[in-house]
Motif scaffolding. Structure first.
Motif, PDB file in Angstrom:
ATOM      1  N   UNK A  52      26.821  27.475 119.160  1.00 49.56           N
ATOM      2  CA  UNK A  52      26.241  26.549 120.121  1.00 49.56           C
ATOM      3  C   UNK A  52      26.712  25.124 119.976  1.00 49.56           C
ATOM      4  N   UNK A  53      27.795  24.912 119.241  1.00 51.54           N
ATOM      5  CA  UNK A  53      28.300  23.561 119.041  1.00 51.54           C
ATOM      6  C   UNK A  53      28.789  22.959 120.353  1.00 51.54           C
ATOM      7  N   UNK A  54      28.463  21.684 120.561  1.00 52.20           N
ATOM      8  CA  UNK A  54      28.864  20.916 121.747  1.00 52.20           C
ATOM      9  C   UNK A  54      28.205  21.410 123.026  1.00 52.20           C
ATOM     10  N   UNK A  55      27.054  22.075 122.906  1.00 45.59           N
ATOM     11  CA  UNK A  55      26.315  22.516 124.084  1.00 45.59           C
ATOM     12  C   UNK A  55      25.146  21.591 124.413  1.00 45.59           C
ATOM     13  N   UNK A  56      24.837  20.689 123.499  1.00 46.22           N
ATOM     14  CA  UNK A  56      23.665  19.845 123.676  1.00 46.22           C
ATOM     15  C   UNK A  56      23.783  18.914 124.871  1.00 46.22           C
ATOM     16  N   UNK A  57      22.634  18.536 125.404  1.00 43.70           N
ATOM     17  CA  UNK A  57      22.619  17.587 126.527  1.00 43.70           C
ATOM     18  C   UNK A  57      23.296  16.283 126.109  1.00 43.70           C
ATOM     19  N   UNK A  58      22.906  15.799 124.932  1.00 42.27           N
ATOM     20  CA  UNK A  58      23.636  14.684 124.315  1.00 42.27           C
ATOM     21  C   UNK A  58      24.546  15.271 123.240  1.00 42.27           C
ATOM     22  N   UNK A  59      25.836  15.085 123.399  1.00 44.18           N
ATOM     23  CA  UNK A  59      26.774  15.594 122.409  1.00 44.18           C
ATOM     24  C   UNK A  59      27.082  14.506 121.389  1.00 44.18           C
ATOM     25  N   UNK A  60      27.862  14.865 120.386  1.00 47.93           N
ATOM     26  CA  UNK A  60      28.229  13.907 119.343  1.00 47.93           C
ATOM     27  C   UNK A  60      29.127  12.794 119.876  1.00 47.93           C
ATOM     28  N   UNK A  61      29.694  12.989 121.072  1.00 49.13           N
ATOM     29  CA  UNK A  61      30.530  11.949 121.665  1.00 49.13           C
ATOM     30  C   UNK A  61      29.758  11.060 122.645  1.00 49.13           C
ATOM     31  N   UNK A  62      28.537  11.453 123.004  1.00 45.19           N
ATOM     32  CA  UNK A  62      27.781  10.646 123.958  1.00 45.19           C
ATOM     33  C   UNK A  62      26.794   9.716 123.269  1.00 45.19           C
ATOM     34  N   UNK A  63      26.164  10.207 122.210  1.00 44.91           N
ATOM     35  CA  UNK A  63      25.181   9.405 121.471  1.00 44.91           C
ATOM     36  C   UNK A  63      25.415   9.580 119.974  1.00 44.91           C
ATOM     37  N   UNK A  64      25.341   8.476 119.260  1.00 42.87           N
ATOM     38  CA  UNK A  64      25.596   8.524 117.820  1.00 42.87           C
ATOM     39  C   UNK A  64      24.551   9.374 117.113  1.00 42.87           C
ATOM     40  N   UNK A  65      25.027  10.237 116.228  1.00 46.87           N
ATOM     41  CA  UNK A  65      24.133  11.052 115.406  1.00 46.87           C
ATOM     42  C   UNK A  65      23.692  12.341 116.041  1.00 46.87           C
ATOM     43  N   UNK A  66      24.295  12.725 117.187  1.00 47.10           N
ATOM     44  CA  UNK A  66      23.864  13.921 117.890  1.00 47.10           C
ATOM     45  C   UNK A  66      24.783  15.116 117.629  1.00 47.10           C
ATOM     46  N   UNK A  67      25.243  15.267 116.405  1.00 51.25           N
ATOM     47  CA  UNK A  67      25.995  16.466 116.061  1.00 51.25           C
ATOM     48  C   UNK A  67      25.115  17.687 116.242  1.00 51.25           C
ATOM     49  N   UNK A  68      25.577  18.690 116.984  1.00 50.40           N
ATOM     50  CA  UNK A  68      24.749  19.862 117.235  1.00 50.40           C
ATOM     51  C   UNK A  68      25.410  21.117 116.697  1.00 50.40           C
TER      52      UNK A  68
END
Length: 939
Positions: A52-68
């Motif tokens: 499920x990596x990079x599936x989040x609404x906020x990804x690690x490239x959109x908001x700091x600290x949102x590694x999923x």
């Protein structure tokens, strides 16, 4: 009062001890992070299979600290495989004809999306006392295209698999608690046309420094020799990641190989500004005679640089360097310390039998030592920056190095890689030349190649002016790169007229950066196309190319050529020219992938080394070929060699300089003997005997290893007279106590045997998860639940109006289950209190982990299995809380087979690592009908 007084004393003592411990903490710490990582494969394009990596609404490239997915700190990796670095996952895979030809047909890379992505996770603790220090992660190399996360924060991407890199994590640290390092590795794309491995195959470190510190690779030492002393210039780059604005002092001390302090210099100046750097330049003239670094006496010095603030050391940085002079002359070749030195080099890739690219440091030393024994004095890093430990080995053992960048170009990607390589490596005395390219056929002969070379050459000189620049060129030697490169690199006599080019560019020094490219299979003396084995006699590989002997004679006879680098020192995975599947390694090496010598080693040793040499080939086991004419060769630097078969002389023959001797001998079992003469005196005898059948296994260890942690063991069989049997291909099985086996090999270019025997870890998902509401009491046995009440789990859940409990059911598939499998359910919390049933059986959590359930194979079924989980629900604290809906994962461990390997023409190799705090290692080897071999290795 007595009790209170005692407590006060105890508290004071604890405070003093902790204060003393803090005061004694090194001002700079470099902590190796190789132990205890978790690893699992992801997927190249299926995000569900990529956790499920990079599936989040906020990804690690959109908001700091949102590694999923696995990049999130709270991700549950308990079911993942546990391993130590360095690690190459490609070498662990089986072979397939659908694999990459150039990468040795391993089932890894773009054709295998389920084996192209690797995830690594590690948890570390960082104390509150480290608050105020600069904390960074250092990677020596990850193949390739790595993304690194720290506590869910994205740190960056490093595309190339060959450059080291560093990330500052100071702002992200959880001081006094747990921190999570995550690395996603994408090895789907190849950088080279040779085996490159996959994963974190070099070391990883945690570094802690003062905010004012010497930057990574921040010292640059150059020397000018004057009589019996030297002028040493030291450039030091300091950085300030803090707010201090006062004066600092830099103290620099040089220490020789005996621990003698040569000189010390201290200077004071203003600290750099916030997040700025300052360069500090000093010149030192030692007051004692100097030790020169050379290939015979590789003497090294250590520069200790201390940064002092307010009378206190705040950083200490140590740099190893050597003092030597070197130069190229267009007429007379290469000079080291003012003396002419013919370069006797080899090209090499970085993999080794059994372990791929994940080489322990000891193996770097083993390989360089083997090349030195052959008489080689130079090493070309083909075709990328090496691991730092290889250069350390070359420094300490006395091996000159051409250090080579991966790709030519003039933009940031290319020049930044070149800059990092040079800045990292420029203090190594072994390096005598930078290479900025190799066989760039598309640009070699044109104006683009000329322009790119000019830029890269001048750029390299701006970083290190003490070494020349070369390029390995193969598509003719007429124009383009050849016209402008400082040191001409000729790749193969067959690719152009070297003499003609030299006559046109008489002021341009040159050397053979690649020569030979010959084919040979160790221990094979008749080419067998069906088996894909090439005869080990030194022959032309193709009509327009040259044998090893022809190549060496050409370069040896021309003083203006500095020397040559043979393609290659060792065989390597991939490029199995002139064959394809099922050949999986090259045939080019002077040694095979294990480091066992082919016969060409002895030709080179005769004319490259300083010791008397006499080698006779082939072996003398030719049952069924009685009376057949056999080519017998002698490699030697003796004046004359006389050959005997069963005491019958075939006469003496004079040895030509840089040549060899040949006889035609009709085969008859017995003793083939050669006698070497120097100045008319017998000095050497070499014997090849016909042996009996194999009766026992012999194990021997390479004793000159570096750290004593890793050992290289040779496996062979002996006949009843304890003679090595050169034709034996028995399968040998191994067991070990007090250590572990890292890999096995035998040098057979067509062997499709496993390199490693490791437990297989597979993860089985729980699917079709459904739920229905439960009561206040959790069931202790399953009931007959109404089928119509089941609905998709967690769908449209109203977290403000939850039932007292929920019953969840799902299923998982098991295939080929056997009693030897170890199967566990790693529960991921979807409730406060939980009861778990597998196929109707209630199971209890394990004692060491309340969220892990060991599953008895007796209750499991082939195919579909059911899982029921009764749980009281988790409650949302905040409306935006994301609730876990994943019940967990089934882990299936399939124990590995016993370690084993067939001998190839009499030899196999095992690489073993000692357990920590172990006094000795016991290695046992057994084979059908053979006496067991045992080897004890002590500290």
């Amino acid at each position: 009062m007595k009790t209170i007084f005692t407590k006060k004393l105890l508290l004071s003592f604890i405070f003093l001890v902790s204060s003393f411990a803090f005061a004694q903490k090194p001002v700079r710490e470099l902590i190796l992070l190789d132990k205890d990582w978790r690893f699992s494969f992801g997927h190249l394009y299926d995000t569900q299979k990529d956790f499920g990596h990079a599936e989040g609404y906020f990804s690690y490239l959109t908001k700091t600290g949102f590694g999923d997915g696995p990049a999130a700190p709270g991700f549950d990796d308990r079911a993942w495989r546990k391993l130590d670095l360095p690690h190459d996952w490609a070498v662990e895979q089986p072979f397939s004809k659908n694999g990459s030809f150039s990468h040795g047909f391993k089932t890894s890379g773009k054709n295998f999306p389920e084996k192209s992505i690797g995830w690594y996770r590690k948890k570390i603790n960082i104390t509150e006392k480290d608050l105020g220090r600069i904390i960074s992660l250092k990677f020596d190399g990850v193949f390739r295209n790595s993304k690194v996360f720290f506590n869910g924060h994205f740190l960056g991407t490093q595309e190339s698999g060959y450059n080291g890199f560093e990330y500052d994590v100071t702002a992200y640290v959880n001081y006094g608690g747990e921190n999570t390092i995550v690395v996603r590795v994408d090895a789907s794309m190849e950088e080279g046309w040779f085996y490159e491995g996959a994963g974190i195959y070099r070391h990883v470190y945690l570094q802690k420094t003062n905010p004012i510190h010497i930057v990574q690779n921040g010292t640059y030492v150059t020397t000018v020799i004057e009589n019996n002393t030297a002028e040493i210039t030291i450039e030091t780059t300091l950085e300030n990641k803090g707010n201090y604005k006062g004066p600092i002092k830099v103290v620099q001390t040089i220490v020789d190989k005996n621990g003698v302090e040569y000189t010390q210099l201290s200077e004071q100046f203003a600290a750099p500004d916030f997040y700025k750097t300052t360069k500090h330049l000093v010149k030192i003239k030692p007051d004692k005679p100097i030790f020169l670094w050379s290939i015979e006496t590789p003497d090294l010095y250590e520069l200790i640089t201390e940064v002092v603030q307010d009378g206190k050391n705040i950083d200490v940085y140590k740099t190893t360097f050597g003092i030597r002079s070197m130069r190229f002359d267009a007429e007379k070749g290469f000079f080291l310390n003012g003396k002419p030195l013919k370069l006797k080099g080899t090209n090499n890739h970085q993999d080794h039998a059994g372990i791929g690219t994940a080489l322990p440091d000891d193996i770097q030393y083993y390989r360089i030592k083997k090349l030195k024994e052959m008489g080689s004095n130079a090493y070309r890093c083909s075709h990328h920056p090496p691991t730092p430990e290889l250069l350390d080995a070359c420094d300490k053992l006395g091996m000159l190095v051409i250090d080579e960048t991966r790709l030519m170009g003039i933009n940031d990607y290319h020049l930044n890689d070149l800059k990092r390589m040079i800045e990292r490596d420029r203090n190594h005395p072994s390096i005598f030349c930078w290479s900025v390219g190799n066989e760039e056929w598309n640009i070699e002969g044109g104006i683009a190649g000329e322009r790119i070379t000019n830029v890269m050459q001048h750029f390299a000189k701006s970083i290190d002016s003490t070494r020349p620049v070369t390029v390995g060129i193969s598509s003719g030697f007429k124009s383009g790169i050849s016209s402008v490169v400082e040191i001409m690199g000729y790749n193969y006599l067959g690719n152009g007229d070297i003499d003609a080019h030299r006559n046109q560019f008489k002021q341009q020094p040159g050397m053979g950066t690649e020569e030979g490219s010959t084919f040979a299979t160790r221990g094979v003396y008749f080419t067998d196309e069906a088996k894909q084995y090439q005869s080990a006699y030194d022959k032309k590989p193709r009509p327009t190319f040259y044998s090893i002997e022809e190549g060496w004679k050409f370069y040896a006879e021309r003083p203006y050529l500095a020397g040559m680098f043979i393609w290659t020192g060792f065989d390597y995975r991939g490029e199995p020219t002139p064959y394809g599947w099922p050949s999986v390694t090259s045939y080019f090496g002077m040694m095979d992938v294990c480091g066992f010598p082919k016969d060409n080693v002895y030709y080179l040793k005769s004319w490259w080394g300083n010791e008397p040499v006499l080698h006779l080939l082939p072996h003398w086991n030719w049952t069924g070929s009685e009376g057949k004419e056999i080519e017998v060769w002698a490699y030697s630097n003796c004046d004359e060699v006389e050959l005997f078969l069963n005491n019958k002389s075939f006469g003496k023959k004079k040895m030509e300089q840089n040549g060899h001797l040949e006889w035609k001998v009709n085969y008859k079992p017995g003793t083939l003997k050669a006698v070497g003469y120097k100045n008319g005196k017998k000095i050497l005898t070499e014997i090849q005997k016909t042996t009996g059948k194999s009766e026992s296994i012999n194990l021997s260890v390479d004793k000159e290893n570096y750290s004593g942690k890793v050992s290289v063991v040779t496996v062979e069989t002996l006949d009843k007279n304890d003679l090595h049997v050169p034709t034996d291909n028995d399968e040998i099985t191994f067991s070990i106590k007090g250590g572990k086996i890292l890999g096995v090999g035998n040098g057979d270019p067509t062997s499709l045997e496993k390199d490693q025997f490791i437990d297989a870890v597979s993860l089985v998902a729980i699917t079709n998860l459904q739920e229905q509401k439960g009561t206040n009491a959790l069931p202790q046995q399953l009931s007959n639940y109404e089928e119509k009440e089941w609905r998709e789990a967690f769908k449209d859940r109203d977290y403000k109006k939850q039932a007292p409990s929920y019953i969840y059911r799902g299923e998982f598939d098991l295939n080929n289950v056997s009693p030897s499998n170890v199967i566990s359910f790693f529960y991921k919390k979807i409730g406060v209190e939980t009861v778990v049933f597998i196929n109707g059986n209630k199971i209890e959590p394990s004692a060491e982990d309340p969220q892990k359930y060991a599953l008895n194979p007796a209750i499991l079924k082939e195919g579909k299995n059911s899982i029921y989980i009764a749980a009281t629900p988790l409650q949302k604290i905040k409306d935006w809380d994301v609730m876990n809906t994943d019940p967990g994962i089934i882990q299936v461990i399939t124990p590995a087979e016993s370690w084993k390997r067939k001998l190839f023409n009499g030899y196999a190799q095992i690489i073993i690592q000692k357990d920590e705090n172990t006094a000795e290692v016991l290695l046992t080897a057994s084979g059908k009908g053979l006496r067991t071999g045992k080897l004890i290795i002590k500290n």
